[in-house]
Design an enzyme around this catalytic site. Structure first.
Site, short mmCIF file in Angstrom:
data_model
loop_
_atom_site.label_atom_id
_atom_site.label_comp_id
_atom_site.label_asym_id
_atom_site.label_seq_id
_atom_site.Cartn_x
_atom_site.Cartn_y
_atom_site.Cartn_z
N ARG A 78 -1.51 -10.58 0.05
CA ARG A 78 -2.19 -9.62 -0.75
C ARG A 78 -1.15 -8.47 -0.92
NH1 ARG A 78 -3.68 -5.80 -3.76
NH2 ARG A 78 -5.90 -5.64 -4.36
N GLU A 86 -7.08 -7.51 -13.06
CA GLU A 86 -7.46 -8.66 -12.87
C GLU A 86 -6.94 -9.88 -14.02
OE1 GLU A 86 -9.04 -10.11 -10.20
OE2 GLU A 86 -9.00 -8.00 -9.31
N ARG A 120 -5.90 -13.19 4.33
CA ARG A 120 -4.63 -13.11 3.68
C ARG A 120 -3.57 -12.13 4.24
NH1 ARG A 120 -6.86 -11.34 -2.42
NH2 ARG A 120 -7.77 -9.92 -1.01
#
Length: 279
Positions: A78, A86, A120
């Site tokens: 990330r 998005e 992540r």
């Protein structure tokens, strides 16, 4: 005399830059040595990030990539300090394309210090010596993620904030829309955002390039890892649910851990983004 000048700069910025900007300016006066601070014992250590070399890079969306290492191990990353639209959001496709252009056919390294709640890596994607996180902001392909900026170095906080200001002032990328929606608001189902911006740019010269806490996996750094979702979820009696049937983020994480990939529509590792933050 030098200390008086520094104090004057901090006080002047306090009236127009907000709490985080004053913090950033104070950090900028500390320099980038191994230990920063005065002689009172109130010092801040300088920590270096972990570095991974990628042999393959797959772009998931405008702020998420998946890398493969020489060992064959893969990691989802990330991008620290930014929040991109998005995939289904306005300018989401263009943001993904911009990140793809940054990493394509490049030597990619990941500089990271911690993991998020979805396991992540939180880090900086560097492709042929280009900071792709910063590049996303410069192109107007992402927002500076203020909520998580304290995980950045003081230098990066200032540079990223300034890059967003310049992109917004010039109407680049997502800023061509005068009323864009923050990705975090979009994930929460909102159809508008509070667009009260601070357009004061700060100088980054002399700002510390140190991370304020040790890297996860380094000696003494395990406490920087955000607790992961329960890995002991019992899947033998597992019943798949939709996001509308799930009430908590923990339940959503358990569902995903048990193989319910339908609740992670954009495949970024974050299920049910309306109730799980940080997608």
């Amino acid at each position: 005399m030098r200390n008086l000048v520094i104090i004057g700069l901090v006080l002047a910025l306090a009236g127009c830059g907000g709490y985080d900007d004053v913090d950033a300016m104070r950090d900028a006066t500390m320099g980038s040595t191994g230990v920063v601070g005065g002689n009172s014992g109130n010092t801040t250590k300088c920590y270096e990030p972990n570095v991974l070399n990628a042999t393959g890079t797959r772009v998931i969306d405008g702020d998420t990539v998946e890398i493969t290492q020489a060992s064959g191990q893969s990691e989802r990353v990330r991008l620290l300090g930014i929040d991109a639209p998005e995939s289904a959001q306005e300018y989401g496709t263009e943001s993904t394309t911009a990140l793809s252009q940054c990493v394509n056919n490049a030597i990619v390294t990941i500089q990271w210090t911690e993991r998020d709640r979805y396991d992540r890596l939180l880090g900086k994607v560097v492709a042929n010596n280009v900071d792709c996180n910063l590049n996303q902001l410069q192109k107007g392909a992402a927002w500076h993620y203020k909520e998580y900026q304290n995980s950045q170095t003081p230098y990066d906080r200032i540079e990223y904030a300034n890059a967003e200001i310049v992109a917004r002032s010039n109407g680049r990328g997502l800023w061509a829309n005068r009323y864009p929606i923050k990705p975090s608001d979009y994930r929460s189902g909102k159809n508008s955002s509070d667009l009260n911006f601070n357009n004061d740019r700060l100088p980054s010269k002399g700002a510390s390039k140190c991370y304020s806490k040790p890297s996860a996996g380094a000696s003494g750094g395990s406490d920087t890892i955000i607790p992961l979702p329960p890995t002991g979820a019992i899947c033998s009696n597992f019943i798949k649910k939709t996001c509308s049937q799930i009430t908590t983020c923990v339940e959503a994480q358990q569902q995903l851990a048990c193989g319910n990939t339908q609740i992670d529509g954009d495949k970024d590792g974050v299920p049910c983004e309306s109730i799980c933050p940080g997608g």
